[in-house]
Design an enzyme around this catalytic site. Structure first.
Site, PDB file in Angstrom:
ATOM      1  N   HIS A 108       0.811  -1.213   0.000  1.00 51.59           N
ATOM      2  CA  HIS A 108       0.000   0.000   0.000  1.00 51.59           C
ATOM      3  C   HIS A 108       0.848   1.268   0.000  1.00 51.59           C
ATOM      4  O   HIS A 108       0.328   2.361  -0.253  1.00 51.59           O
ATOM      5  CB  HIS A 108      -0.930   0.029   1.222  1.00 51.59           C
ATOM      6  N   GLU A 129      -1.870 -17.156  24.485  1.00 50.39           N
ATOM      7  CA  GLU A 129      -1.984 -18.612  24.339  1.00 50.39           C
ATOM      8  C   GLU A 129      -0.606 -19.280  24.299  1.00 50.39           C
ATOM      9  O   GLU A 129      -0.448 -20.367  23.728  1.00 50.39           O
ATOM     10  CB  GLU A 129      -2.789 -18.988  23.078  1.00 50.39           C
TER      11      GLU A 129
END
Length: 380
Positions: free
Chosen positions: A336, A361
């Site tokens: 971009h 996690e």
């Protein structure tokens, strides 16, 4: 992996919901701190808040593969909302169904599956993250109750959840067998939200520090046998790693989609930039990595559904997909150009959201430790 027609249908339902009910509002909800509770109730109506739970408790009764496919779809449009969905489904609802008493299942699961209540997991503490066995939150028995005192950190939905799954030490010894798990409502007077954290990403959910101060919990809220809390929590973490891999793939996939779209529209030197080999090759590599991540988490989920050992596969999927997501999101910003650094384009939000997947996690470093311990069992 070839999906069944039912799994494809469930994925499509989740995708359509994410695109129509979440995507148009993500910037607004980032600014306000999260969506209205009604969003989760709408998700529950199409079966997303208790996906693997037995229908007799109000769940959808689906396999784990269907669940992680749906997590990918929600995470593709917003990481924070997918994290609330993940906590509610697994570990909270799944742990209650697996380890809870009949009373606990009947009391909690129907409300979690309808999103009348939302669940949160309270494991991490300010001084201990990956070393879960070092928690210091205490639960001291007093007759038919336990009195909890301690400080938890990085708690997703700490201020908005209605049910807390709390891991605490029920014996002052340092043994892992001295840790237990409780499942209890958060309207308990001893439950105190200390702070709502300001975060890089996942701004559509609340992440809090929580204190338990002389918080009295009835012994009937003990989840599973006393002293089994760490195994219950860590078992949930292993499944959470598969879900985290799916979240990572969702964010990376969206970054890839937006990059391809931008590369088709943006022109330099007389042609769309997708026709420049430098950009086309980046997109090809991004697409390959996204697909590898997807197949890895689906493999781990398939092992779990088959009742086979999925610990190594879960850690590998989580390690690869979480690090892949940051690479892909970074490349999306590069494609971009300067525009990618602006809030005008969603790739900056995706980059912020995916960064945490390498941390919660179990960090990437923890995944490498776990994988290295299972090398002898791998087919090499």
């Amino acid at each position: 992996m070839i999906l069944t027609s039912e799994q494809e249908q469930i994925r499509q339902i989740a995708r359509e919901f994410a695109v129509s009910k979440i995507a148009p509002y993500v910037r607004e909800w980032e600014a306000s701190g999260g969506p209205p509770r009604e969003l989760y109730q709408q998700m529950a109506k199409i079966g997303l808040m208790g996906m693997t739970i037995d229908p007799k408790y109000g769940g959808s009764g689906l396999d784990f593969v269907s669940y992680v496919l749906s997590i990918e779809e929600i995470a593709a449009v917003d990481g924070g909302i997918s994290n609330i969905m993940a906590a509610n489904n697994s570990p909270v609802a799944l742990a209650i169904e697996k380890y809870g008493t009949p009373d606990q299942r009947n009391r909690f699961l129907p409300r979690l599956c309808t999103a009348e209540w939302l669940g949160s997991i309270h494991l991490t503490e300010p001084h201990t993250g990956s070393d879960a066995s070092s928690i210091t939150t205490r639960a001291v028995r007093d007759g038919d109750e336990f009195v909890l005192d301690g400080h938890k950190a990085f708690i997703t939905a700490g201020s908005t959840s209605d049910v807390a799954m709390i891991v605490a030490r029920t014996d002052p010894s340092g043994e892992k067998s001295a840790i237990s798990t409780f499942i209890t409502p958060t309207d308990n007077p001893g439950y105190q939200v200390l702070t709502k954290e300001r975060k890089l990403g996942h701004r559509t959910n609340d992440t809090c520090q929580v204190r338990f101060e002389s918080m009295r919990v009835p012994s009937t809220d003990l989840l599973g046998p006393e002293g089994r809390g760490l195994s219950i929590a860590l078992g949930g973490l292993s499944l959470g790693r598969i879900g985290c891999a799916a979240q990572s793939v969702g964010g990376a996939r969206q970054a890839l989609r937006l990059s391809k779209q931008y590369a088709q529209e943006r022109s330099t030197f007389g042609k769309p930039i997708i026709e420049h080999q430098a950009v086309a090759f980046q997109l090809a590599e991004m697409a390959t990595e996204v697909e590898v991540g997807r197949q890895m988490y689906l493999h781990a989920a398939t092992l779990y559904d088959a009742g086979l050992d999925s610990i190594s596969a879960a850690s590998m999927a989580k390690l690869f997909a979480s690090e892949m997501a940051e690479r892909v999101a970074s490349r999306a910003i590069q494609i971009h150009g300067g525009a990618g650094f602006l809030e005008d384009h969603l790739v900056e939000k995706i980059y912020r959201d995916v960064r945490v997947y390498q941390i919660y996690e179990g960090t990437s470093e923890i995944q490498k430790i776990l994988i290295s311990r299972h090398l002898d069992s791998l087919d090499m």
